[in-house]
Scaffold this active site. Structure first.
Site, PDB file in Angstrom:
ATOM      1  N   THR A   3      12.888  54.116  58.709  1.00  0.00           N
ATOM      2  CA  THR A   3      13.753  54.633  59.768  1.00  0.00           C
ATOM      3  C   THR A   3      14.157  56.077  59.491  1.00  0.00           C
ATOM      4  O   THR A   3      14.071  56.937  60.375  1.00  0.00           O
ATOM      5  CB  THR A   3      15.002  53.751  59.930  1.00  0.00           C
ATOM      6  OG1 THR A   3      14.594  52.459  60.399  1.00  0.00           O
ATOM      7  CG2 THR A   3      15.982  54.357  60.927  1.00  0.00           C
ATOM      8  N   SER A  53       7.079  53.056  53.931  1.00  0.00           N
ATOM      9  CA  SER A  53       8.211  52.282  53.423  1.00  0.00           C
ATOM     10  C   SER A  53       7.751  51.337  52.331  1.00  0.00           C
ATOM     11  O   SER A  53       6.663  50.754  52.409  1.00  0.00           O
ATOM     12  CB  SER A  53       8.870  51.496  54.561  1.00  0.00           C
ATOM     13  OG  SER A  53      10.022  50.829  54.107  1.00  0.00           O
ATOM     14  N   CYS A  69      14.355  44.453  62.965  1.00  0.00           N
ATOM     15  CA  CYS A  69      15.539  45.235  63.303  1.00  0.00           C
ATOM     16  C   CYS A  69      16.188  44.793  64.603  1.00  0.00           C
ATOM     17  O   CYS A  69      17.306  45.167  64.901  1.00  0.00           O
ATOM     18  CB  CYS A  69      15.171  46.717  63.372  1.00  0.00           C
ATOM     19  SG  CYS A  69      14.488  47.348  61.831  1.00  0.00           S
TER      20      CYS A  69
END
Length: 382
Positions: A72, A199, A327
């Site tokens: 993010t 990530s 999310c």
């Protein structure tokens, strides 16, 4: 019974080798890499070593990697960083309707600030068309941002084609590769990409650490201020333990990538085969591209049931799956990805994402598929 985890696209368990690599940086090697004493110098040396290894593994220069807190932050840094560095007054961005919210929400914010965003459509398999990208480009286009692998249906976008187009028009190209890392070969020396988000916790590394690749030819202004870390592009003390884990996770996932792909292909095929035997070929729908996709993600709809009820029953049976992006999994809204694919309502309202990984086995998949079929039969008979 033992729980069966089929939600690796949301997060993966930390690999034992990763945890072992991290532990020294919580104990003996705890120094701040910005400190000038021996403790700090030791941490700085380790940080440089991890950066060098990851850069070599990804085909880029060490100076082109910025460590972040995850996908993010990397996405936000790429988007706002490029726009803040733009001196030409350009205010048009191109992205897709099926991006992760870590791209869509920054774009919505930018729209409120006067930018214009073109959200490219996708076909029923979740694939964009290169002709649509080309048609969307304007003289004031300042950035193109397209994900490599969709996190909900696994469809792989034509990143190389888009990148070549972007290069020919001298437009910075950002790629969210969070779901691609460890699943597809990534060579940044060959890919026509200017920025790429990564990530750790999708490849058996720790949560809270990621990276942003920024080509040496790409101008980017920092999104946060306060220190000179990461060549003054990302202020804040580096998460050395997390970065150590990220580097080890990358090493582990790359070495196991070929064998893991074979394993998950077998898991996927087995689950589909059992469902066909138990329910019939016409009783469920597989969402996403049948060929241009990663096998780790299997998104299936069971018309006549609902996603919420399916997930609840799976959870009761100690099976973890998802409705889409982790999310937004707390929301009962229909997936924006499936909506963009313009699938029938009974398909979008009954979709469940199964995602496979290192912790799974043939026995687990057999058990999960059998129980899933039983649940679907029961729900449809009510």
């Amino acid at each position: 019974m033992n729980a069966i985890y089929l939600d690796h696209a949301a997060t993966t368990p930390v690999h034992p080798d990763v945890l072992e690599a991290m532990l020294p940086f919580y104990t003996a090697n705890f120094g701040n890499p910005s400190s000038t004493h021996s403790f700090g110098r030791g941490a700085r040396t380790a940080l440089n070593r991890f950066r060098d290894f990851m850069a070599k593994s990804l085909g880029c220069l060490p100076a082109e990697l910025i460590f972040t807190s995850g996908g993010t932050e990397s996405n936000n840094m790429a988007i706002f960083g490029v726009l803040n560095a733009n001196k030409d007054g350009k205010k048009h961005i191109i992205t897709t309707q099926i991006e992760h919210h870590a791209v869509l929400h920054p774009c919505e914010r930018l729209e409120s600030l006067g930018y214009e965003v073109t959200y490219l459509p996708v076909d029923p398999t979740g694939l964009i068309q290169i002709e649509d990208v080309e048609a969307a480009i304007r003289p004031d286009t300042v950035l193109i941002s397209i994900m490599y692998v969709n996190n909900e249906v696994g469809t792989i976008q034509p990143i190389e084609q888009v990148g070549k187009l972007a290069r020919s028009r001298k437009i910075p190209f950002h790629v969210d590769a969070v779901q691609a890392l460890g699943k597809l070969p990534l060579n940044l020396a060959e890919l026509p990409v200017d920025l790429m988000s990564l990530s750790a916790h999708k490849i058996y590394g720790p949560k809270g650490v990621g990276a942003l690749y920024v080509s040496k030819n790409t101008r980017l202004l920092p999104h946060s201020y306060g220190g000179s870390q990461e060549r003054k592009r990302r202020a804040g003390t580096e998460n050395i333990a997390g970065i150590a884990g990220f580097a080890k996770a990358l090493e582990t996932s790359l070495s196991a990538m070929e064998s893991l792909v074979q394993d998950v292909m077998e898991y996927r095929g087995l689950m589909v085969s059992i469902l066909e035997q138990q329910l019939g070929c016409d009783s469920f729908v597989i969402n996403g591209h049948m060929e241009q996709s990663i096998p780790h993600i299997l998104n299936i709809s069971f018309p006549g049931t609902s996603t919420e009820t399916l997930l609840m029953n799976l959870d009761i049976e100690d099976m973890a799956a998802a409705s889409g992006s982790a999310c937004t999994s707390g929301s009962l809204e229909v997936s924006h990805v499936l909506k963009a694919m313009k699938l029938p309502e009974n398909v979008t309202a009954s979709a469940v994402r199964f995602s496979f990984g290192m912790g799974n086995s043939i026995e687990q998949i057999e058990t999960a598929a059998q129980k899933l079929a039983t649940i679907v039969k029961r729900l449809r008979s009510n």
